[in-house]
Enzyme design. Structure first.
Site, short mmCIF file in Angstrom:
data_model
loop_
_atom_site.label_atom_id
_atom_site.label_comp_id
_atom_site.label_asym_id
_atom_site.label_seq_id
_atom_site.Cartn_x
_atom_site.Cartn_y
_atom_site.Cartn_z
N PRO A 83 0.82 -1.22 0.00
CA PRO A 83 0.00 0.00 0.00
C PRO A 83 0.85 1.27 0.00
O PRO A 83 0.35 2.36 -0.24
CB PRO A 83 -0.82 -0.12 1.30
N GLU A 110 2.22 -8.27 8.58
CA GLU A 110 2.53 -6.83 8.62
C GLU A 110 3.34 -6.41 7.40
O GLU A 110 3.69 -5.24 7.23
CB GLU A 110 3.31 -6.48 9.90
N ARG A 148 -3.34 -8.96 -20.58
CA ARG A 148 -4.21 -8.62 -21.72
C ARG A 148 -3.55 -7.66 -22.70
O ARG A 148 -4.02 -7.48 -23.82
CB ARG A 148 -5.58 -8.11 -21.24
N ASP A 162 -9.95 0.87 -24.81
CA ASP A 162 -10.23 0.78 -23.37
C ASP A 162 -9.95 2.11 -22.68
O ASP A 162 -9.14 2.91 -23.16
CB ASP A 162 -9.33 -0.28 -22.73
C1 LIG Z 1 -1.85 -6.24 5.92
S1 LIG Z 1 -0.84 -5.73 4.59
C2 LIG Z 1 0.49 -4.92 5.38
C3 LIG Z 1 0.32 -3.46 5.42
C4 LIG Z 1 1.49 -2.71 6.05
N1 LIG Z 1 1.60 -2.98 7.45
C5 LIG Z 1 1.28 -1.20 5.82
O1 LIG Z 1 0.48 -0.63 6.55
O2 LIG Z 1 1.87 -0.63 4.90
C6 LIG Z 1 -0.14 -7.25 4.02
C7 LIG Z 1 0.28 -7.27 2.58
O3 LIG Z 1 -0.82 -7.04 1.74
C8 LIG Z 1 -0.40 -6.42 0.55
N2 LIG Z 1 -1.20 -5.20 0.36
C9 LIG Z 1 -2.08 -4.68 1.24
N3 LIG Z 1 -2.66 -3.58 0.76
C10 LIG Z 1 -2.18 -3.38 -0.47
C11 LIG Z 1 -2.40 -2.40 -1.48
N4 LIG Z 1 -3.25 -1.39 -1.31
N5 LIG Z 1 -1.73 -2.51 -2.63
C12 LIG Z 1 -0.86 -3.52 -2.83
N6 LIG Z 1 -0.60 -4.49 -1.91
C13 LIG Z 1 -1.24 -4.41 -0.74
C14 LIG Z 1 1.10 -6.16 0.67
O4 LIG Z 1 1.80 -7.16 -0.02
C15 LIG Z 1 1.32 -6.26 2.18
O5 LIG Z 1 2.61 -6.68 2.51
#
Ligand SMILES: C[S@@+](CC[C@H](N)C(=O)[O-])C[C@H]1O[C@@H](n2cnc3c(N)ncnc32)[C@H](O)[C@@H]1O
Length: 241
Positions: A83, A110, A148, A162
């Protein structure tokens, strides 16, 4: 193109590889999807891949050793779904679709040990400003958007119209029947007049983009026809047509 996905939950991807356009692309060998189980690179009786965080606090962290070994077993541009990463968009999908190989790391808990990010990751990629349980869905979303666009997977005309491809949102689509419960398809689409249909579609694309995502038009170099259509659109919007 080869897409390696590194995950603790390989079974997530069974359905992804076995349906629709992705399935066909794999069968035609246009794309290879290599699901790598990070646990296969862990040692010890329990093949432990996560541990408690240094400094304390809630949750677990994905350990560096198995993940780094898994990354070293594959190749290409290394993406970490996070994220905190750069927001994924169509432009990135287009660029990545021309690469021979990419590797996508699906995080969990995490997240992954920061030393992996610092030493092995080329780019952190986010799906948006929200937090998911794991990186498996983002890995599928990113792969799907890329696959795609791989040459030959779908017709060029299909993705060229698209949303976002040419900087505009797509125009509305209709199919048979021509009338359903009093709801009619616009006459122009049944006229057989291709020039008028193309112009109508372009105007709808411009109008939708203007109404829904005006920022996309900010740096656009409008053609003469687009300028004329934009004037009409602005008049229509002002007069609430
Ligand atoms: C619970 S999340 C960890 C979030 C992290 N503690 C933070 O707040 O930045 C677990 C995993 O989900 C994935 N993930 C969660 N949200 C995401 C998003 N918006 N975009 C991409 N990957 C995401 C990532 O690979 C991350 O390591």
């Amino acid at each position: 193109m080869k897409i390696n996905i590194l995950t603790l939950f390989p079974e997530f991807f069974n359905s992804f590889k076995e349906h629709s356009i992705v399935k066909r692309a794999v069968e035609r060998e246009q794309v290879e999807i290599n699901i790598v189980n990070i646990r296969d690179f862990a040692e010890g009786r329990h093949r432990q891949c996560d541990d408690i965080p240094f400094g304390g606090g809630a949750g677990m962290v994905m350990k560096p050793e198995p993940l780094m070994k898994a990354i070293d077993s594959v190749g290409g541009l290394v993406l970490y779904t996070s994220p905190q990463g750069k927001k994924f968009n169509q432009e990135m999908a287009v660029e990545m679709s021309s690469l021979e190989e990419i590797t996508i790391i699906a995080g969990h808990y995490e997240g992954i040990d920061e030393r992996v990010v610092e030493s092995k990751v080329d780019m952190e990629v986010s799906l948006g400003d929200f937090v998911l349980t794991g990186g498996e869905l983002p890995a599928m979303v990113i792969s799907d958007a890329i696959i795609r666009l791989v040459p030959g997977v779908i017709k060029k005309e299909s993705y060229e119209n698209d949303s976002f491809f040419n900087g505009l949102l797509d125009y509305p689509h209709y199919t048979r029947p021509a009338e359903y419960e009093g709801l009619k398809v616009p006459d122009v689409l049944m006229s057989g007049h291709h020039k008028n249909i193309d112009e109508w579609r372009l105007k709808q694309s411009l109008k939708r983009t203007y109404l829904r995502r005006r920022e996309l038009l900010k740096n656009r170099e409008f053609t003469k026809l687009e300028k004329k259509l934009m004037e009409e659109i602005k008049r229509e919007v002002e007069n609430d047509i």
